[in-house]
Write a protein that holds these residues in place. Structure first.
Motif, short mmCIF file in Angstrom:
data_model
loop_
_atom_site.label_atom_id
_atom_site.label_comp_id
_atom_site.label_asym_id
_atom_site.label_seq_id
_atom_site.Cartn_x
_atom_site.Cartn_y
_atom_site.Cartn_z
N ALA A 185 3.17 2.12 26.99
CA ALA A 185 3.87 1.19 27.64
C ALA A 185 4.03 1.42 29.21
N PHE A 186 3.68 2.58 29.94
CA PHE A 186 4.10 2.41 31.26
C PHE A 186 2.76 2.88 31.97
N GLY A 187 1.58 3.47 31.19
CA GLY A 187 0.26 3.77 32.02
C GLY A 187 0.62 5.37 32.43
N SER A 188 0.25 5.82 33.34
CA SER A 188 0.37 7.09 33.84
C SER A 188 1.98 7.44 34.35
N LYS A 189 2.23 8.87 34.41
CA LYS A 189 3.46 9.32 35.10
C LYS A 189 3.59 8.63 36.35
N GLU A 190 2.65 8.72 37.22
CA GLU A 190 2.77 8.07 38.59
C GLU A 190 3.10 6.31 38.29
N ASP A 191 2.52 5.75 37.54
CA ASP A 191 2.86 4.27 37.48
C ASP A 191 4.53 4.24 37.01
N MET B 271 14.15 2.41 31.25
CA MET B 271 13.80 2.60 32.60
C MET B 271 14.71 3.42 33.41
N ASP B 272 15.94 3.24 33.10
CA ASP B 272 17.14 3.90 33.76
C ASP B 272 16.95 5.70 33.25
N GLU B 273 16.57 5.85 32.28
CA GLU B 273 16.49 7.29 31.98
C GLU B 273 15.36 7.92 32.65
N ALA B 274 14.31 7.11 32.88
CA ALA B 274 13.01 7.69 33.75
C ALA B 274 13.47 7.65 35.24
N LEU B 275 14.24 6.92 35.64
CA LEU B 275 14.74 6.80 36.96
C LEU B 275 15.68 8.04 37.30
N THR B 276 16.51 8.32 36.38
CA THR B 276 17.55 9.59 36.16
C THR B 276 16.98 10.64 36.36
N LEU B 277 15.79 10.86 35.68
CA LEU B 277 14.99 12.24 35.47
C LEU B 277 14.38 12.36 36.85
N PHE B 278 13.60 11.32 37.48
CA PHE B 278 12.76 11.34 38.58
C PHE B 278 13.71 11.77 39.81
N TRP B 279 14.88 10.89 39.86
CA TRP B 279 15.88 11.12 40.77
C TRP B 279 16.60 12.66 40.86
N SER B 280 16.68 13.10 39.58
CA SER B 280 17.13 14.51 39.59
C SER B 280 16.27 15.49 39.73
N MET C 55 6.92 15.19 28.92
CA MET C 55 7.83 15.73 27.46
C MET C 55 9.24 15.39 27.94
N ASP C 56 9.57 15.54 29.38
CA ASP C 56 11.12 15.12 29.65
C ASP C 56 11.12 13.59 29.42
N LEU C 57 10.04 12.81 29.81
CA LEU C 57 10.25 11.32 29.88
C LEU C 57 10.20 10.90 28.58
N ALA C 58 9.28 11.49 27.76
CA ALA C 58 9.12 10.95 26.52
C ALA C 58 10.29 11.42 25.69
N ASN C 59 11.02 12.42 25.76
CA ASN C 59 12.31 12.68 25.35
C ASN C 59 13.52 11.83 25.64
N ALA C 60 13.45 11.62 27.10
CA ALA C 60 14.55 10.74 27.52
C ALA C 60 14.38 9.28 27.16
N ILE C 61 13.28 8.98 26.95
CA ILE C 61 13.04 7.31 26.64
C ILE C 61 12.98 7.41 25.14
N GLY C 62 12.62 8.30 24.40
CA GLY C 62 12.81 8.19 22.76
C GLY C 62 11.44 7.90 22.32
N VAL C 63 10.24 8.10 22.92
CA VAL C 63 8.88 7.75 22.54
C VAL C 63 7.92 8.93 22.53
N ASN C 64 6.86 9.08 21.80
CA ASN C 64 5.88 10.01 22.05
C ASN C 64 5.03 9.79 23.21
N LYS C 65 4.30 10.79 23.55
CA LYS C 65 3.39 10.93 24.75
C LYS C 65 2.57 9.38 24.81
N PRO C 66 1.99 9.28 23.56
CA PRO C 66 0.87 8.18 23.65
C PRO C 66 1.58 6.94 23.88
N SER C 67 2.91 6.75 23.19
CA SER C 67 3.48 5.37 23.44
C SER C 67 3.92 5.36 24.88
#
Length: 183
Positions: A35-41, A1-10, A19-31
């Motif tokens: 795990a989290f639902g939509s980008k909005e979620d 979650m910290d990685e996602a927070l940092t991306l959204f914050w910056s 793709m930014d989120l998947a790369n930062a968290i270390g998962v593919n888009k389907p995962s």
């Protein structure tokens, strides 16, 4: 979650890609979706984490015995948090989705509501100051709360522009001179 927070914050909500989120968290888009639902979620979960951290850092200041001292400490804590090294500069609540497409309308509305709740917190502090005799009886508490909310948001924008903490604190010192004096 910290990685996602940092991306959204910056980068803000729209500037952050899946793709930014998947790369930062270390998962593919389907995962990511699983795990989290939509980008909005995911953004809303990151926003909760941000509010928890910011709130625990700044909100206790508003409970100081003096409302004026509490408000000043609150603004200084916000400035310090938003200009801290090793985190994105500025405020996710201000920069997250101030403007955007129709696709980000819900996120923009949520952030608008959160900013309004910040002004309500300031108003509550000012109301306490009025009851304690720290403000003149004819003070327009609503307008003063909006003013200090605008100061807070302006400090956030300045922090995002790289203004150092010391200079942000100098700005807050000037803003606090607008505190109405009891005669």
């Amino acid at each position: 979650m910290d990685e996602a927070l940092t991306l959204f914050w910056s980068k803000g909500f729209e500037g952050t890609t899946l793709m930014d989120l998947a790369n930062a968290i270390g998962v593919n888009k389907p995962s990511l979706y699983a795990a989290f639902g939509s980008k909005e979620d995911l953004f809303l979960k990151a926003l909760d984490l941000y509010q928890e951290r910011l709130g625990s850092f700044a909100a206790p200041s508003l409970q100081l015995p003096s409302a004026r001292s509490g408000l000043e400490a609150f603004l200084r804590a916000l400035a310090t948090f938003q200009s801290a090294p090793n985190t994105p500069q500025g405020c996710l609540l201000v920069q997250g989705a101030l403007a955007g497409s129709d696709d980000s309308a819900r996120v923009s509305k949520v952030l608008c509501d959160v900013r309004a709740s910040g002004v309500a917190m300031i108003r509550h502090c000012l109301d306490r100051g009025m009851r304690q005799g720290e403000l003149p009886p004819d003070t327009d508490i609503d307008a003063l709360a909006r003013y200090f909310g605008a100061v807070s948001n302006g400090v956030s924008v300045q922090a995002a522009s790289g203004i150092p903490t010391k200079e942000l604190h100098e700005t807050i010192s000037i803003a606090m001179r607008s505190w109405p004096e009891v005669s």
